[in-house]
Design a protein around this motif. Structure first.
Motif: not given
Ligand code: TPP
Ligand code: SF4
Lengths: 301, 89
Positions: A224-234, A255-258, A265-276
């Protein structure tokens, strides 16, 4: 009985000691399915080097050479030279290194191999950090990620630099083939390997290999993680053949990167600004990729 | 296996399959396949990182419990939802 969509033969063995849900081992499994038995693999330090378990075990059914961290590509070049000297032409030589072993420590040897045009296949399985030694930041760790050397804590000290683009670096060496692939899309990966394997020169694959242990997600979610990385174009799917870019799989709607970030867990500290900031960067990279494909199209043979 | 140092080759050779590692002992949850529901699409086989899913002559899915670590990927990817993860006793 349905038809199998990738070759049935297994050249990787069960009993390897990778973590539950390890993406890196899937990358190896698919690669060997695409190449077949007449293959030799050289690997540096990293998770992939411990997979076999204790000596004298091997997790591959093809010859496997363990080499020093920085020498993967050089050793692959050496194996090719030895095969040439013996007149053996029908063997694929593969260097298979992690992102640390490739984008950081092995990059000099890899650059040499690519510049000489040595006839090998290089695979960087990308779990986005030095996992085997306990999740240290590499140059392929993405912006915003927690690792043990970018520890966040109260200071917000996550990784502040973007991910190094290895495909671009390899394209700059004027090699015949460079591509991205993902363990979530084995058919696409196998197809690319089969297309490139007989080209003369250095072939490079950047394979997205989710790591439950280091990314802090539950092991059943690897695919699922690989699928989402592709669908968000990360992590977009594309290939570059003699400088000509082609997007090999395009998500119908991005899809939006969020959606990708929030599961780890490695991204759980991110605030909206950083996600932007991350979203803007992903948008830019995606648009630039499409533009490159459009611009280079006219050079396709 | 070599019995003494003299038996070891000068160049270390990896001569034994990792399949002797019985990684099934790591497992805390066990995949159970509902063979009635399974339509043999082999999506689970395709995505198993432990090469612990086999296909028998009849085309049925067989889980190799000696090596399956219980990661749960097969359950997550099965389009028919016919694999269930149950706690090991
Ligand atoms: C020259 C050298 N420096 C450091 C190490 C220690 N070391 C072993 S594995 C590893 C991490 C490898 O990271 P990466 O290449 O990203 O592969 P991964 O473990 O993530 O699969 C390190 C630092 C080593 N073996 N050799
Ligand atoms: S740390 Fe990550 S890459 Fe290494 S074996 Fe575990 S899941 Fe695989």
């Amino acid at each position: 009985m349905a038809k199998l969509t990738i070759p049935q033969e297994e050249l990787m063995s069960s009993g390897h000691i990778g973590c539950l849900g390890c993406g890196a081992t899937l990358a190896m499994r698919y690669l060997l399915k695409a190449l077949g038995k007449r293959t030799m693999v050289t690997i540096p330090a990293g998770c992939i080097a411990i997979m076999s378990g204790i000596y004298p075990r091997s997790f591959l059914k093809v010859p496997l050479l363990d080499v020093a961290f920085e020498t993967t590509a050089a050793s692959a070049s050496g194996i090719r030279a030895a095969l040439d000297a013996k007149g053996i032409k029908d063997v694929y030589v593969v260097g298979f290194g992690g992102d640390g072993g490739t984008a950081d420590i092995g990059i000099q040897a890899l650059s040499g191999t690519a510049e000489r045009g040595d006839n090998i296949i290089y695979v960087m399985y990308d779990n986005e950090a030095y996992m085997n030694t306990g999740i240290q930041r590499s140059s392929a760790t993405p912006f915003g990620a927690w690792t043990t050397t970018t520890p966040v804590g109260t200071t917000g000290d996550f990784k502040k630099r973007p991910k190094k683009n290895m495909v671009e670096i390899m394209v700059a060496h004027d090699i015949p083939y460079a591509a991205t692939a993902s363990v979530s899309y084995p058919e696409d990966f196998v197809k690319k390997v089969q297309k490139a394997k007989d080209m003369d020169g250095t072939k490079f694959f950047h394979v997205f290999s989710p790591c439950p242990t280091g990314w802090r997600f539950s092991p059943e979610m690897t695919i699922q993680m690989g699928v989402l990385a592709y669908q968000t174009t990360v992590f977009p799917m594309y290939e570059v053949e003699n400088g000509v870019y082609r997007v090999t799989k395009k998500p119908a709607k991005r899809k939006p990167v969020t959606e990708y970030l929030k599961l780890q867990g490695r991204f759980k500290h991110l605030d909206d600004e950083t996600i932007e900031i991350i979203q803007k960067n992903v948008d830019k990279n995606w648009e630039m990729l499409l533009a490159k494909a459009e611009f280079t199209k006219k050079y396709a043979e | 296996m070599a019995k003494s140092v003299e038996d070891l080759p000068y160049i270390p050779l990896m001569s034994e399959s990792s399949a002797v590692n019985k990684t099934g002992v790591w497992r805390v949850i066990r995949p159970i396949v509902n063979q009635e529901e399974c339509n043999q699409c082999y999506t689970c086989w395709k995505f198993c990182p432990d090469v612990a899913i086999q296909i028998d002559e009849e085309g049925n899915i067989l889980i190799d419990y000696d090596h399956c670590k219980g990661c749960g990927i097969c359950e997550a990817v099965c389009p028919k939802n016919c694999i269930e993860m149950v706690k090991e006793e």
